[in-house]
Design a protein around this motif. Structure first.
Motif, mmCIF file in Angstrom:
data_model
loop_
_atom_site.group_PDB
_atom_site.id
_atom_site.type_symbol
_atom_site.label_atom_id
_atom_site.label_comp_id
_atom_site.label_asym_id
_atom_site.label_seq_id
_atom_site.Cartn_x
_atom_site.Cartn_y
_atom_site.Cartn_z
ATOM 1 N N PRO A 1 0.802 -1.231 0.000
ATOM 2 C CA PRO A 1 0.000 0.000 0.000
ATOM 3 C C PRO A 1 0.833 1.278 0.000
ATOM 4 N N LEU A 2 2.084 1.198 0.436
ATOM 5 C CA LEU A 2 2.956 2.377 0.439
ATOM 6 C C LEU A 2 3.661 2.580 -0.896
ATOM 7 N N CYS A 3 3.534 1.594 -1.792
ATOM 8 C CA CYS A 3 4.261 1.651 -3.057
ATOM 9 C C CYS A 3 3.525 2.521 -4.069
ATOM 10 N N SER A 4 4.266 2.958 -5.071
ATOM 11 C CA SER A 4 3.704 3.822 -6.104
ATOM 12 C C SER A 4 2.855 3.038 -7.095
ATOM 13 N N THR A 5 2.995 1.731 -7.107
ATOM 14 C CA THR A 5 2.225 0.864 -7.988
ATOM 15 C C THR A 5 1.937 -0.436 -7.274
ATOM 16 N N ASP A 6 0.847 -1.121 -7.670
ATOM 17 C CA ASP A 6 0.558 -2.409 -7.052
ATOM 18 C C ASP A 6 1.126 -3.570 -7.870
ATOM 19 N N TYR A 7 2.026 -3.253 -8.800
ATOM 20 C CA TYR A 7 2.699 -4.293 -9.579
ATOM 21 C C TYR A 7 4.025 -4.661 -8.897
ATOM 22 N N ILE A 8 4.263 -5.969 -8.799
ATOM 23 C CA ILE A 8 5.425 -6.475 -8.060
ATOM 24 C C ILE A 8 6.295 -7.328 -8.986
ATOM 25 N N PRO A 9 7.572 -7.003 -9.174
ATOM 26 C CA PRO A 9 8.479 -7.945 -9.838
ATOM 27 C C PRO A 9 8.599 -9.200 -8.971
ATOM 28 N N ALA A 10 8.229 -10.366 -9.513
ATOM 29 C CA ALA A 10 8.155 -11.591 -8.712
ATOM 30 C C ALA A 10 8.978 -12.688 -9.373
ATOM 31 N N TYR A 11 9.899 -13.256 -8.615
ATOM 32 C CA TYR A 11 10.830 -14.251 -9.155
ATOM 33 C C TYR A 11 10.962 -15.445 -8.220
ATOM 34 N N GLY A 12 11.412 -16.541 -8.804
ATOM 35 C CA GLY A 12 11.810 -17.714 -8.050
ATOM 36 C C GLY A 12 13.243 -18.054 -8.401
ATOM 37 N N PHE A 13 13.857 -18.921 -7.607
ATOM 38 C CA PHE A 13 15.233 -19.332 -7.904
ATOM 39 C C PHE A 13 15.456 -20.751 -7.395
ATOM 40 N N GLY A 14 16.360 -21.481 -8.109
ATOM 41 C CA GLY A 14 16.740 -22.825 -7.671
ATOM 42 C C GLY A 14 15.857 -23.933 -8.192
ATOM 43 N N ALA A 15 15.224 -23.784 -9.397
ATOM 44 C CA ALA A 15 14.348 -24.829 -9.936
ATOM 45 C C ALA A 15 14.611 -25.033 -11.425
ATOM 46 N N LYS A 16 14.187 -26.184 -11.899
ATOM 47 C CA LYS A 16 14.172 -26.451 -13.338
ATOM 48 C C LYS A 16 12.778 -26.084 -13.832
ATOM 49 N N ILE A 17 12.748 -25.242 -14.855
ATOM 50 C CA ILE A 17 11.465 -24.663 -15.268
ATOM 51 C C ILE A 17 11.116 -25.087 -16.692
ATOM 52 N N PRO A 18 9.801 -25.181 -16.975
ATOM 53 C CA PRO A 18 9.370 -25.534 -18.328
ATOM 54 C C PRO A 18 9.621 -24.361 -19.279
ATOM 55 N N PRO A 19 9.632 -24.596 -20.609
ATOM 56 C CA PRO A 19 9.309 -25.879 -21.237
ATOM 57 C C PRO A 19 10.506 -26.807 -21.420
ATOM 58 N N HIS A 20 11.718 -26.295 -21.246
ATOM 59 C CA HIS A 20 12.903 -27.110 -21.546
ATOM 60 C C HIS A 20 13.554 -27.708 -20.307
ATOM 61 N N ASN A 21 12.946 -27.487 -19.163
ATOM 62 C CA ASN A 21 13.443 -28.059 -17.914
ATOM 63 C C ASN A 21 14.870 -27.598 -17.593
ATOM 64 N N ASN A 22 15.177 -26.343 -17.903
ATOM 65 C CA ASN A 22 16.501 -25.790 -17.626
ATOM 66 C C ASN A 22 16.559 -25.263 -16.194
ATOM 67 N N LEU A 23 17.714 -25.470 -15.549
ATOM 68 C CA LEU A 23 17.906 -24.957 -14.194
ATOM 69 C C LEU A 23 18.073 -23.444 -14.238
ATOM 70 N N SER A 24 17.317 -22.741 -13.387
ATOM 71 C CA SER A 24 17.398 -21.284 -13.351
ATOM 72 C C SER A 24 17.514 -20.805 -11.909
ATOM 73 N N HIS A 25 18.350 -19.808 -11.717
ATOM 74 C CA HIS A 25 18.518 -19.211 -10.399
ATOM 75 C C HIS A 25 17.838 -17.846 -10.305
ATOM 76 N N CYS A 26 17.020 -17.547 -11.314
ATOM 77 C CA CYS A 26 16.166 -16.346 -11.257
ATOM 78 C C CYS A 26 15.196 -16.407 -12.434
ATOM 79 N N PHE A 27 13.954 -16.806 -12.169
ATOM 80 C CA PHE A 27 12.957 -16.932 -13.225
ATOM 81 C C PHE A 27 11.670 -16.247 -12.778
ATOM 82 N N ALA A 28 10.957 -15.695 -13.744
ATOM 83 C CA ALA A 28 9.712 -14.980 -13.455
ATOM 84 C C ALA A 28 8.642 -15.974 -13.011
ATOM 85 N N LEU A 29 7.957 -15.661 -11.897
ATOM 86 C CA LEU A 29 6.911 -16.552 -11.406
ATOM 87 C C LEU A 29 5.749 -16.646 -12.393
ATOM 88 N N SER A 30 5.585 -15.657 -13.237
ATOM 89 C CA SER A 30 4.512 -15.680 -14.232
ATOM 90 C C SER A 30 4.731 -16.729 -15.298
#
Length: 624
Positions: free
Chosen positions: A432-461
């Motif tokens: 509520p104190l932020c200038s926008t309600d949009y949040i950069p959201a990331y995960g790290f330490g997983a293999k992600i689709p579609p190619h199952n590549n290991l990533s240490h910073c990927f968008a949660l979207s």
């Protein structure tokens, strides 16, 4: 008035789609006010914590209880998370009959950055003189987050619809404007002090000092978890505050000393320690001569300057008549000291006349200025700084299978997991104190689709270009979708998240927006870092100069004591090798350290952000 009128209405709201939330979770929605829960409540206790904000209340299109333009007053209530009862913090004057009253009186509230605070504005009709607010004369009320009011753009009061369950339509609109006023606790004292060393004479002895200065009396002790500091061989200026005799407990040594405690240094509190003395900016004039605008000098054998910047509330509790003690120390030995008060020091005579120290030396004072420094909340109210929230979540395999109830990423329906609880808590306080309600959201330490590549910073979207999610619910939904589709892996690496936050922040800073863009990066993890040295190096060399605070939250049963660089003194800037960061920008806490209480976690993890942001502004000469 019975406080029970306000119990329950607009209370801690629940999850959407869940049963009872886990203990301590703060949610976003709040229920409409019910008429039988209206009342003045109990007077709020005087609150010292937080930044004072003045609220001005305006109403538009009010419909009175009888359908005409009413004679009204407004009452403001405040409730913090974990507190069941609403507290009345102020009331406006009674306004003459009008459907658009602008109340002239302001109501002061204290905003605590790290605390979830709800605000209720209730508008009452005053049909006869002296009539007290009651459920029967309630026109309507609005429940809002105090943070949302503070974050409203300057010149645009926060707007909310009044509600009353007895009326099928809204009885009007309330506008809440903020001003910051002058808070005495924010008064800063600034002065340049010049020290001159010389051989004292008997007349220079200060009769107030109890004997000769003690060796090691003012030697600085190392803080907890901080290595012992080598004794400085350069002179430093120390200022100590006298004790408040009203606060001294009966039966103690200080009490037995009575008024003598005012001049007994054992009872004094250190309030300021200068940097090492620096040489005078210009050569001293010969004895007996004084250049225009320069401090008087007599050509003594040693001279240097100290810069003093100290909060008045800390220096003398805002009382310029309170006794303070100034002393110069070299190494572990006190060279000389003197008792005085700010009331005496601000007199023009001390701009030219020296103040003798006992047993040796003297101090000369340049012009002393006292001004009010805006707090972080002040800057938010004025629109001088915009807050931005970024979230990064640990997806390593040590969190456990998400399909199992015991997993930290458990997706069992109806049971919010610890990551969701932490995200909602931090998000509902900071967003509520932020200038926008949009949040950069990331995960790290997983293999992600579609190619199952290991990533240490990927968008949660799931889409790298669409790394923003909207609101706390959007954050939680993106997180759950990502957990369901990613393969938890490892190791635990933060460095890539730091790189991404730096890139996003740099884009914000280059967007042409005049306001300062300040980011709060929140990292939630269950494990010990595999890239600790790299992380600290990037933090110190690359990230700390940026307008950012990093809060790291440890969840699960891991022994985070294996990460000693997180467990150092939070009052000291982080260090990497021989390089120390220019400022403090990192805070770390674990759920275990607060007994899994999310309210305490938020208080512990967010309370340093305002001072870290203010420190960045000061270092970058952006004070307004």
């Amino acid at each position: 008035m019975n406080a029970g009128f306000f119990n329950g209405g607009g209370g801690a709201p629940g999850y959407s789609g869940y049963g009872n939330p886990p203990q301590g979770v703060v949610a976003a929605e709040s229920r409409p006010l019910e008429a039988d829960r209206v009342g003045l409540g109990q007077p709020a206790e005087e609150e010292e914590e937080g930044s004072k904000v003045l609220l001005t209340i305006l109403c538009r299109d009010l419909i009175g209880l009888q359908g005409h333009s009413p004679r009204t007053s407004a009452v403001v209530y405040l409730k913090s998370f974990g507190v069941h009862d609403w507290k009345a913090v102020g009331r406006t004057e009674v306004h003459p009959p009008s459907s658009n009253p602008d109340f002239s009186g302001s109501v002061a509230v204290h905003h605590i950055f790290q605390c979830y605070q709800e605000l209720r504005v209730a508008v009452f009709e005053s049909r006869v003189d002296g009539e007290e607010p009651s459920p029967q004369n309630l026109i309507g009320s609005a429940d809002v987050r105090l943070a949302s009011v503070i974050a409203s753009p300057p010149g645009s009061p926060f707007k909310a619809q009044l509600v009353n369950v007895r009326s099928p339509r809204s009885p009007g609109t309330v506008l809440i404007a903020t001003t910051t006023g002058v808070d005495p606790a924010r008064r800063m004292v600034r002065m340049m002090v010049r020290y001159e060393d010389y051989e004292p004479t008997p007349e220079d002895s200060d009769p107030l000092v109890h004997g000769k200065p003690k060796k090691n009396l003012f030697h600085r002790r190392s803080r907890p978890n901080e290595p012992e500091q080598p004794v400085s061989t350069e002179p430093r200026l120390y200022i100590y505050r006298s004790p408040d005799l009203n606060e001294i407990q009966p039966g103690t040594e200080a009490a037995s000393a009575s008024a003598g405690a005012l001049t007994n240094l054992d009872f004094y509190t250190e309030v300021f320690m200068s940097d090492p003395m620096r040489p005078s900016s210009e050569q001293l004039p010969p004895s007996g001569e004084q250049a225009e605008g320069e401090l008087e000098s007599s050509g003594f054998n040693c001279a240097g300057e100290f810069e003093v910047v100290v909060n008045s509330a800390r220096l003398n509790r805002g009382n310029d008549q309170r006794l303070i003690y100034l002393c110069v120390q070299k190494g572990d030995t006190t060279i000389g000291g003197v008792f005085s008060t700010m009331q005496h020091l601000i007199q023009p005579v001390y701009n030219t006349a020296p103040l003798s120290l006992s047993p040796g030396g003297r101090l000369l004072f340049g012009p002393i200025t006292q001004n009010y420094e805006p707090s972080f909340t002040d800057r938010l109210c004025r629109g001088e700084i915009e807050l931005n929230l970024m979230m990064a979540v640990d997806f390593t395999a040590s969190n456990g299978d998400p399909n199992q109830r015991g997993s930290l990423h458990s997706l069992v329906p109806g049971v919010p997991n610890v990551y969701e609880a932490v995200m909602r808590t931090i998000g509902n306080i900071a967003l509520p104190l932020c200038s926008t309600d949009y949040i950069p959201a990331y995960g790290f330490g997983a293999k992600i689709p579609p190619h199952n590549n290991l990533s240490h910073c990927f968008a949660l979207s799931g889409v790298p270009e669409r790394y923003m999610v909207q609101g706390v619910d959007g954050l939680v939904n993106a997180y759950k979708s990502s957990v369901a589709n990613a393969q938890l892996h490892g190791p635990t690496i933060f460095s890539d998240v730091l790189d991404t936050s730096s890139t996003i922040l740099s884009r914000m800073m280059e967007s042409g927006v005049q306001r300062v863009q300040y980011m709060v990066l929140t990292i939630i993890s269950d494990g010990v870092l595999s890239d600790g040295e790299t992380f600290m190096s990037k933090l110190v060399h690359t990230v700390s100069p940026l307008p950012i605070s990093i809060v790291i939250i440890g969840v699960g049963n891991e022994d985070f004591g294996k990460m000693p660089f997180f467990l150092g003194d939070e009052n000291v800037p982080p260090r990497s090798g021989n390089k120390q960061a220019s400022r403090k920008c990192l805070t770390f806490a674990t759920m275990k350290s607060v007994d899994n209480d999310l309210g305490r976690l938020a208080e512990k993890i967010l309370r340093r952000v305002p001072e870290q942001a203010t420190e960045w502004l000061e270092l970058n000469r952006m004070k307004r």
